[in-house]
Design a protein around this motif. Sequence first.
Motif, PDB file in Angstrom:
ATOM      1  N   MET A 350       0.824  -1.214   0.000  1.00  0.00           N
ATOM      2  CA  MET A 350       0.000   0.000   0.000  1.00  0.00           C
ATOM      3  C   MET A 350       0.859   1.266   0.000  1.00  0.00           C
ATOM      4  SD  MET A 350      -3.134   0.907   2.587  1.00  0.00           S
ATOM      5  CE  MET A 350      -4.156  -0.407   1.897  1.00  0.00           C
ATOM      6  N   ASN A 351       0.577   2.145  -0.960  1.00  0.00           N
ATOM      7  CA  ASN A 351       1.366   3.379  -1.084  1.00  0.00           C
ATOM      8  C   ASN A 351       0.488   4.600  -1.362  1.00  0.00           C
ATOM      9  OD1 ASN A 351       0.580   2.810  -3.672  1.00  0.00           O
ATOM     10  ND2 ASN A 351       2.633   2.896  -4.575  1.00  0.00           N
ATOM     11  N   TYR A 352      -0.765   4.562  -0.949  1.00  0.00           N
ATOM     12  CA  TYR A 352      -1.693   5.668  -1.173  1.00  0.00           C
ATOM     13  C   TYR A 352      -2.600   5.828   0.039  1.00  0.00           C
ATOM     14  CZ  TYR A 352      -4.756   1.715  -2.151  1.00  0.00           C
ATOM     15  OH  TYR A 352      -5.436   0.535  -2.048  1.00  0.00           O
ATOM     16  N   TYR A 353      -3.210   6.990   0.142  1.00  0.00           N
ATOM     17  CA  TYR A 353      -4.171   7.252   1.201  1.00  0.00           C
ATOM     18  C   TYR A 353      -5.583   6.918   0.717  1.00  0.00           C
ATOM     19  CZ  TYR A 353      -0.702  10.092   3.793  1.00  0.00           C
ATOM     20  OH  TYR A 353       0.390  10.546   4.488  1.00  0.00           O
ATOM     21  N   VAL A 354      -6.425   6.503   1.657  1.00  0.00           N
ATOM     22  CA  VAL A 354      -7.836   6.294   1.360  1.00  0.00           C
ATOM     23  C   VAL A 354      -8.570   7.620   1.517  1.00  0.00           C
ATOM     24  CG1 VAL A 354      -7.803   3.879   2.085  1.00  0.00           C
ATOM     25  CG2 VAL A 354      -8.385   5.656   3.757  1.00  0.00           C
ATOM     26  N   ALA A 355      -9.813   7.640   1.083  1.00  0.00           N
ATOM     27  CA  ALA A 355     -10.645   8.829   1.218  1.00  0.00           C
ATOM     28  C   ALA A 355     -10.754   9.199   2.686  1.00  0.00           C
ATOM     29  CB  ALA A 355     -12.021   8.576   0.631  1.00  0.00           C
ATOM     30  N   GLY A 356     -10.587  10.479   2.973  1.00  0.00           N
ATOM     31  CA  GLY A 356     -10.675  10.958   4.346  1.00  0.00           C
ATOM     32  C   GLY A 356      -9.336  11.381   4.927  1.00  0.00           C
ATOM     33  N   VAL A 357      -8.251  10.905   4.306  1.00  0.00           N
ATOM     34  CA  VAL A 357      -6.908  11.320   4.758  1.00  0.00           C
ATOM     35  C   VAL A 357      -6.496  12.545   3.937  1.00  0.00           C
ATOM     36  CG1 VAL A 357      -4.522  10.646   5.125  1.00  0.00           C
ATOM     37  CG2 VAL A 357      -6.342   8.929   5.291  1.00  0.00           C
ATOM     38  N   GLU A 358      -6.055  13.584   4.622  1.00  0.00           N
ATOM     39  CA  GLU A 358      -5.640  14.803   3.930  1.00  0.00           C
ATOM     40  C   GLU A 358      -4.176  14.748   3.541  1.00  0.00           C
ATOM     41  OE1 GLU A 358      -6.583  17.977   6.596  1.00  0.00           O
ATOM     42  OE2 GLU A 358      -8.748  17.795   6.298  1.00  0.00           O
ATOM     43  N   GLY A 359      -3.792  15.564   2.549  1.00  0.00           N
ATOM     44  CA  GLY A 359      -2.395  15.611   2.133  1.00  0.00           C
ATOM     45  C   GLY A 359      -2.043  14.490   1.178  1.00  0.00           C
ATOM     46  N   SER A 360      -0.759  14.305   0.953  1.00  0.00           N
ATOM     47  CA  SER A 360      -0.298  13.270   0.027  1.00  0.00           C
ATOM     48  C   SER A 360       0.820  12.460   0.663  1.00  0.00           C
ATOM     49  CB  SER A 360       0.199  13.908  -1.284  1.00  0.00           C
ATOM     50  OG  SER A 360       1.229  14.841  -1.020  1.00  0.00           O
ATOM     51  N   VAL A 361       0.975  11.240   0.196  1.00  0.00           N
ATOM     52  CA  VAL A 361       2.023  10.366   0.709  1.00  0.00           C
ATOM     53  C   VAL A 361       3.392  10.901   0.242  1.00  0.00           C
ATOM     54  CG1 VAL A 361       2.994   8.048   0.669  1.00  0.00           C
ATOM     55  CG2 VAL A 361       0.495   8.353   0.688  1.00  0.00           C
ATOM     56  N   PRO A 362       4.335  11.070   1.143  1.00  0.00           N
ATOM     57  CA  PRO A 362       5.674  11.546   0.732  1.00  0.00           C
ATOM     58  C   PRO A 362       6.312  10.598  -0.262  1.00  0.00           C
ATOM     59  CG  PRO A 362       5.409  11.691   3.115  1.00  0.00           C
ATOM     60  CD  PRO A 362       4.243  10.907   2.601  1.00  0.00           C
ATOM     61  N   LYS A 363       6.993  11.145  -1.232  1.00  0.00           N
ATOM     62  CA  LYS A 363       7.676  10.333  -2.239  1.00  0.00           C
ATOM     63  C   LYS A 363       9.128  10.076  -1.831  1.00  0.00           C
ATOM     64  CE  LYS A 363       4.039  10.302  -4.832  1.00  0.00           C
ATOM     65  NZ  LYS A 363       3.234   9.072  -4.985  1.00  0.00           N
TER      66      LYS A 363
END
Length: 363
Positions: A350-363
Amino acid sequence: MSALPEFARRLAGASLFAAALGLCAGVQAADPLKLGFVYLGPTGDHGWTYAHDQGRKGVETKFGDKVATLGVENVPETADAERVFRDLATKGYKVIFGTSFGYMNQMEKVAKSFPNTVFMHATGYKTGKNLGIYNIRTYEGAYLAGVVAGKMSKSGKLGFVGSIPIPEVIRNINAYTLGARSVNPAITTKVIWVNSWFDPGKEREAALALISQGADVLLQNTDSPAVVQAAAEKGKYAFGWDSEMTKFGPTAHLAAAVLHWDKIYDDVVDDVLAGSWKTGDIFIGAEKGAVDLEAFGPMVPDEVKKLVDVRRGAIKAGTLHAFGGPLKDQAGKEVVAAGKAMDDKTLLGMNYYVAGVEGSVPK
């Protein structure tokens, strides 16, 4: 009675006694199985390393003088780890547990040099003939914590202090959010990354920043009780992670997502002692008692505890999956269809956020 039969009886008795004595001596002389546990942090962190060390102590309690254990603290995820693994194997430790994701490559390398030693790596994905991997479904504890958070939050804003942006941590952020949104669909989660597993100062700063942005219930995937302490100071709520942390913030501590590593360590030691150990991937959760939401604070209503009981029971029974469909990612794309559940391969990557999480996953 002649002297010869009497002498023969005494000789036979002496022989039996000597044989019995030799057997006992052989049992007593058997060397204990030497087990090495390598830790990223200090055993007094009250988090990840503390939980693993409790598992080590549980092994000692169960197996007694059949085993001899050693815990090595504060080993960084660098070439130092390779040195420690090699040193333990050279000294006759027949089972070595590496308890941090960043030990993976070093452990794989050393395992090839010691084919008669069992190496077990926590949270990794590489295996070998004498290298196995193991993990606990920590996301199940995060999901249950989210259920409580969703019921207890007044602002509708949750905070999460993230350590390192790897799939394991991203899973926990997402599960926390999904648990909360299952009881309050309007809930959102903001994440601050500290890029460290154990840094109480940074953990505290992140917690305070989240609170300043409106979060009133916090969870962390870091190893100290700093988040609970910060929440208590500001009159907010938080959870213990990996172990109970009530004493660090009694007014803040809603519950703790506790890990019971002995559920894995006991089985591995049993298999090694029996000569039946085989490499593989151990991934267990609430169904085996390896993770649970425990130590509820007095502020948590009975109805919320009962709801957790129901959800926990459903997870154990296999009728509820934290990542069950319909499930959408942050961009609105369906990642799990209705009536389906995310498979382990997808979970582990898993490398992404689900709906409801704000912002973005750091690269």
